[in-house]
Scaffold this motif. Structure first.
Motif, PDB file in Angstrom:
ATOM      1  N   GLU A 107       0.773  -1.336  -0.127  1.00  0.00           N
ATOM      2  CA  GLU A 107      -0.132   0.054   0.212  1.00  0.00           C
ATOM      3  C   GLU A 107       1.242   1.075  -0.096  1.00  0.00           C
ATOM      4  O   GLU A 107       0.803   2.081  -0.681  1.00  0.00           O
ATOM      5  CB  GLU A 107      -0.866   0.307   1.425  1.00  0.00           C
ATOM      6  CG  GLU A 107      -1.313  -0.915   1.698  1.00  0.00           C
ATOM      7  CD  GLU A 107      -2.763  -0.862   1.823  1.00  0.00           C
ATOM      8  OE1 GLU A 107      -2.628  -0.279   3.343  1.00  0.00           O
ATOM      9  OE2 GLU A 107      -3.925  -1.588   2.206  1.00  0.00           O
ATOM     10  N   LYS A 108       1.618   0.833   0.893  1.00  0.00           N
ATOM     11  CA  LYS A 108       2.770   2.591   0.659  1.00  0.00           C
ATOM     12  C   LYS A 108       3.495   2.776  -0.386  1.00  0.00           C
ATOM     13  O   LYS A 108       3.547   4.003  -1.433  1.00  0.00           O
ATOM     14  CB  LYS A 108       4.202   2.376   1.934  1.00  0.00           C
ATOM     15  CG  LYS A 108       4.437   3.517   2.511  1.00  0.00           C
ATOM     16  CD  LYS A 108       5.429   3.064   2.933  1.00  0.00           C
ATOM     17  CE  LYS A 108       6.667   4.283   3.365  1.00  0.00           C
ATOM     18  NZ  LYS A 108       7.089   4.396   4.777  1.00  0.00           N
TER      19      LYS A 108
ATOM     20  N   ARG B 165       0.473   3.741  -3.033  1.00  0.00           N
ATOM     21  CA  ARG B 165      -0.262   4.931  -2.734  1.00  0.00           C
ATOM     22  C   ARG B 165      -0.361   5.855  -3.859  1.00  0.00           C
ATOM     23  O   ARG B 165       0.869   6.118  -4.989  1.00  0.00           O
ATOM     24  CB  ARG B 165       0.355   5.658  -1.468  1.00  0.00           C
ATOM     25  CG  ARG B 165       1.848   6.612  -1.452  1.00  0.00           C
ATOM     26  CD  ARG B 165       2.134   6.916  -0.125  1.00  0.00           C
ATOM     27  NE  ARG B 165       3.589   6.697  -0.150  1.00  0.00           N
ATOM     28  CZ  ARG B 165       4.388   7.115   0.711  1.00  0.00           C
ATOM     29  NH1 ARG B 165       3.397   6.814   2.006  1.00  0.00           N
ATOM     30  NH2 ARG B 165       5.767   7.558   0.589  1.00  0.00           N
TER      31      ARG B 165
ATOM     32  N   THR C 150      -8.937   3.185   6.158  1.00  0.00           N
ATOM     33  CA  THR C 150      -6.885   2.341   5.350  1.00  0.00           C
ATOM     34  C   THR C 150      -6.106   3.009   6.386  1.00  0.00           C
ATOM     35  O   THR C 150      -6.698   2.875   7.477  1.00  0.00           O
ATOM     36  CB  THR C 150      -6.501   3.643   4.259  1.00  0.00           C
ATOM     37  OG1 THR C 150      -4.573   3.236   3.654  1.00  0.00           O
ATOM     38  CG2 THR C 150      -6.079   4.927   5.215  1.00  0.00           C
TER      39      THR C 150
ATOM     40  N   LEU D  11      -2.930   3.698   5.771  1.00  0.00           N
ATOM     41  CA  LEU D  11      -1.833   3.627   5.879  1.00  0.00           C
ATOM     42  C   LEU D  11      -2.525   5.149   6.227  1.00  0.00           C
ATOM     43  O   LEU D  11      -3.519   6.000   6.185  1.00  0.00           O
ATOM     44  CB  LEU D  11      -1.899   4.844   3.769  1.00  0.00           C
ATOM     45  CG  LEU D  11      -1.332   3.574   3.637  1.00  0.00           C
ATOM     46  CD1 LEU D  11      -1.711   3.853   1.731  1.00  0.00           C
ATOM     47  CD2 LEU D  11       0.435   2.946   3.337  1.00  0.00           C
TER      48      LEU D  11
ATOM     49  N   GLY E 101      -0.120   9.879   2.821  1.00  0.00           N
ATOM     50  CA  GLY E 101      -1.117   9.499   1.290  1.00  0.00           C
ATOM     51  C   GLY E 101      -2.348   8.290   1.172  1.00  0.00           C
ATOM     52  O   GLY E 101      -2.992   8.060   1.192  1.00  0.00           O
TER      53      GLY E 101
ATOM     54  N   PRO F  47      -4.869   5.449  -0.438  1.00  0.00           N
ATOM     55  CA  PRO F  47      -4.106   3.862  -0.765  1.00  0.00           C
ATOM     56  C   PRO F  47      -5.255   3.969  -2.660  1.00  0.00           C
ATOM     57  O   PRO F  47      -5.720   4.595  -2.885  1.00  0.00           O
ATOM     58  CB  PRO F  47      -4.751   3.326   0.168  1.00  0.00           C
ATOM     59  CG  PRO F  47      -6.193   4.208   0.564  1.00  0.00           C
ATOM     60  CD  PRO F  47      -5.667   6.179   0.300  1.00  0.00           C
ATOM     61  N   SER F  48      -3.957   2.889  -3.000  1.00  0.00           N
ATOM     62  CA  SER F  48      -4.431   2.354  -4.281  1.00  0.00           C
ATOM     63  C   SER F  48      -5.533   2.011  -4.414  1.00  0.00           C
ATOM     64  O   SER F  48      -6.494   1.820  -5.627  1.00  0.00           O
ATOM     65  CB  SER F  48      -3.680   1.380  -5.002  1.00  0.00           C
ATOM     66  OG  SER F  48      -3.177   0.102  -3.445  1.00  0.00           O
TER      67      SER F  48
END
Length: 826
Positions: free
Chosen positions: A505-506, A509, A535, A537, A540, A542-543
């Motif tokens: 995820e990082k 992002r 999320t 995270l 940022g 998240p995708s």
């Protein structure tokens, strides 16, 4: 003159009264700690001598040597090591393996803790020692931070200690209840051992079946039960010393320990596995520290528990010098006949209290492991409205019960269970010793000689005991090793898979440039209401958000990316719970909220949670506008704003979500003038935002208030990073340079804009909140090595299927839940 004397006397009287009240409170806490902390340690005399001499006593002098070993083991480990040293290493009042680990995490940068950020260090509970480290502290810190192997080894050590505590939760009820029930055979010698085992099994089923009710209604009975038990065994011990062998007091001399090993080294070394059971429950003193205080536990142990235990063990030893053949039932045989049945009943209740304490400690440490991402998600039920430490975990409770019944019914005697118990007890102590050594060097920065002395004394003693209990692996010692291996495998696989998912995820992002490039409404249909997009995270986007809007091109009018984040601290104050930031221009109504918790904080369903969040969001909007207005009104900043960005001493204030974001609309002001402006804001700063005032996040929020309301042309992409940054900075300088001439009408318009935002937020709240959560599956990439594919595709995937859903652990209302599915290839 007389008036001054009277005033002085009154002041002394008030001071003395406060001291008396404080002492009374400490004594009251010390009394209440008896029922929680000392149940396991207090019931050890039931089985220690039988486990020490399972094959009988060959020489009377062996009894004296064993008694001397017990005396000095109690003095060295529980009294000196734990009461006077380890208890001082508490994490803001909390104790246990994870408390020590959290202390280390706050002083050493470890990659095993995800979502770390400098803003976490501004919490009032994020206590750290000064950074001017000694030579040895700096060297060890640098070595750990640079070595992934040492960091993983440290994590495995903590997980191993946790697994051994879980083993205690299985073995303590088994050995305590079975030992207490064995007392019935003294009055009924012909009674079959199978009947005794069945009775113990029924009691154990009752103990585990009642866990869901909690102990709040009967907890007030625990302290008097343990108090009566300790006074009883202490009095019986004194009686046995006087009646059977007053010379047993010679065991207070360490000379008899030397003689014990000189006669036959192998026999005494093997007996250490039973002697170590005299300190079972010592770790509970430290683990349950959060419910009491250091001073109260120290008083209870030194004044009551320690003397009573010494008298009990010496009394049994005195009895055995005259009746060595009765070692298998030495405790009950040494009780005077008239009080046999009252002591039997008290022993039963004391064993139940000890079992309850170990089970509760297991629930507590698993809760901490879940909070720090080291254990699969489980259902937490809080059985008390007043005591946050009283929790119930159904899955763990039934697992503990089944294992406890199997061990009790399988072994049928306390000798083999004692062999298993010894390994779990001494393994936890070894883990604590190693973690304490790291804390003494890095956190306390103690003298290196003192550290070596600590390791030489306690480490050597515990290693000798550990070598003895390992010798009994084939006689029951394999049980805790098997239990620890199973739980350690589960915990490490879960932590490994969670870290891989977080790294995915990082790394994937979404940049702010992509978000702002979608247009004023993000190119989507904005439906009424507030959307809480969960999320993992803290920084940022998240995708999974792009995956969501690709398949459903609509989003709520107010969108909040919310991250529930557990920190390596024991608790986070309510006023510092929410960390809120704005994402993009104001008209997007996009925010980020990080809800921060400590590893002992409650995260249960709270009807006021949404109200508290909305209140925090409104306070943020008001403070955001106040910060921008204050900067605009600072006329002494105007001359500086025309200067070039290359001016020495400048401070760049950037609106960036994290280090990787590409938009950096910014302003440049001098350090001195910025500090003056920032101090000017502090008086009106709400407490929940005060942690911004001393670090980078203040700069990020401050710059966010001056972000221009332009579209994608203001976005800084990698290709035109420098040009876009320069243009953004120029627009901000022009905006601020006009602020001094801002008219009252413009100020009123700004106020109306704030009111419009708040009204828009209230209208969205009135429509309702929707919780959007990711339901992700993790798969290893095709080019991954075989062990990684096995761990991720089978081990972690299996744990994901059987563990509780994140919506349950976060107590998200099912009627307002929306799941988004996605596959992560790590």
């Amino acid at each position: 003159m007389e008036a001054s004397i009277v005033a002085c006397s009154l002041q002394q009287f008030c001071s003395l009264k406060l001291q008396v009240i404080s002492l009374a409170m400490v004594l009251n806490i010390a009394y209440r700690s008896l029922g929680v902390v000392y149940g396991d340690l207090g019931t050890s005399p039931l089985y220690v001598f039988h486990s020490t001499f399972p094959d009988g006593i060959q020489d009377i002098e062996d009894v004296v040597g064993a008694a001397s070993l017990i005396v000095y083991t109690l003095a060295l480990i529980p009294l000196i090591k734990y009461v006077f040293i380890v208890l001082q290493a508490n994490d803001n009042g909390e104790g246990g393996t994870f408390a020590l680990y959290s202390l280390i995490c706050r002083h050493v940068k470890l990659h095993t803790i995800a979502n770390q950020h400098p803003t976490d260090q501004k919490l009032t509970t994020y206590i750290r020692r000064p950074l001017n480290k000694t030579y040895w502290a700096s060297r060890l810190t640098g070595r750990i931070e640079k070595s992934n192997f040492l960091q993983n080894l440290l994590l495995l050590l903590v997980l191993l200690g946790t697994c051994m505590v879980i083993g205690d939760g299985i073995l303590t009820p088994a050995i305590s209840v079975l030992s207490s029930v064995n007392g019935i055979k003294v009055s009924h010698p012909t009674l079959s051992q199978n009947v005794v085992v069945v009775m113990a099994l029924l009691i154990l089923v009752g103990v585990f079946s009642m866990q869901h009710i909690g102990t709040e209604k009967v907890a007030f009975l625990f302290a008097p039960i343990v108090l009566v038990w300790l006074l009883s065994i202490g009095s019986i011990g004194i009686y046995n010393i006087v009646k059977h062998d007053p010379t047993i007091l010679r065991a207070l001399s360490p000379h008899y320990i030397v003689r014990y090993f000189q006669r036959d080294a192998r026999g005494p070394w093997s007996s250490l596995g039973g002697i170590v059971l005299s300190i079972t429950g010592t770790e509970v003193m430290f683990a349950d520290l959060g419910h009491f205080s250091v001073q109260s536990i120290q008083i209870a142990f030194t004044v009551l528990v320690f003397p009573c235990l010494l008298a009990a063990y010496l009394g049994q030893a005195a009895f055995l010098t005259q009746h060595p053949e009765k070692v298998s039932e030495s405790f009950y045989r040494s009780i005077p006949a008239p009080i046999h049945w009252p002591i039997f009943v008290i022993a039963m209740f004391a064993a139940i209290v000890a079992s309850q304490a170990s089970i509760s400690a297991t629930f507590s440490i698993i809760k901490q492991a879940v909070a720090l991402g080291c254990f699969p998600r489980v259902k937490l039920i809080y059985t008390s409205k007043n005591n946050s430490g009283q929790i119930y975990i159904p899955e763990i409770n039934w697992i503990l019960m089944v294992l406890c019944l199997v061990i009790t019914g399988g072994f049928k005697n306390t000798a083999q269970i004692g062999n298993a118990y010894g390994i779990a007890v001494i393994a936890v102590m070894l883990v604590t010793t190693i973690l304490m050594a790291i804390i003494m060097l890095i956190v306390w920065q103690s003298n290196f000689i003192f550290l070596l002395l600590f390791l030489a004394v306690f480490g050597t003693v515990e290693l000798v005991y550990f070598s003895s209990v390992l010798f009994k692996v084939d006689s029951g010692g394999w049980v805790p090793l098997a239990i620890a291996s199973a739980f350690l495998t589960i915990m490490y696989i879960w932590h490994y898979g969670s870290m891989k998912r977080h790294m995915y995820e990082k790394q994937n992002r979404i940049s702010m440039g992509w978000i702002l490039g979608l247009g004023p409404s993000l190119g989507l249909v904005r439906v009424p209401g507030i959307g809480l997009f969960y999320t993992e995270l803290a920084h940022g986007v998240p995708s999974i958000f792009s995956h969501f809007i690709t398949h459903l091109p609509a989003i709520h009018a107010v969108l909040v990316f919310i991250c529930v984040k557990y920190l390596p601290v024991n608790t986070v104050p309510q006023e510092e719970r929410f960390l809120i930031r704005r994402i993009g221009p104001k008209e997007l109504y996009m925010f980020r909220c990080v809800a921060r918790y400590g590893y002992v904080d409650l995260h249960k369903r709270d009807d006021d949670f949404e109200c508290k969040f909305i209140e925090s969001l409104e306070s943020f909007i008001r403070w955001e506008a106040a910060a921008a207005t204050t900067l605009s009104d600072r006329s002494d900043m105007n001359p500086f704003l025309a200067r070039l960005p290359s001016m020495p001493g400048q401070l760049l204030l950037a609106n960036q979500e994290d280090d990787d974001d590409q938009n950096s609309n910014s302003i440049s002001i001098s350090q001195e003038q910025y500090s003056s402006s920032r101090l000017h804001l502090l008086d009106s700063l709400p407490r929940r935002f005060q942690h911004y005032s001393n670090g980078n996040d203040f700069e990020e929020i401050l710059a966010a208030t001056t972000t221009t309301t332009t579209t994608a042309t203001n976005t800084i992409n990698k290709a035109d990073n420098e040009s876009s940054e320069d243009s953004g900075m120029m627009r901000l300088r022009l905006r601020l340079s006009r602020s001094h001439a801002q008219s009252e009408e413009e100020a009123a318009a700004t106020a109306i804009s704030i009111e419009d935002q708040l009204q828009f937020l209230q209208e969205a709240k009135g429509v309702g909140l929707v919780h959007i959560m990711g339901n992700t599956m993790v798969r290893a990439r095709k080019d991954s090595i075989i062990p990684k594919r096995i761990v991720v595709n089978y081990g972690y995937a299996f744990l994901q299927r059987i563990c509780r859903d994140s919506s349950e652990t976060l107590h998200v209302p099912h009627e307002s839940l929306l799941n988004v599915g996605m596959i992560y290839h790590v």
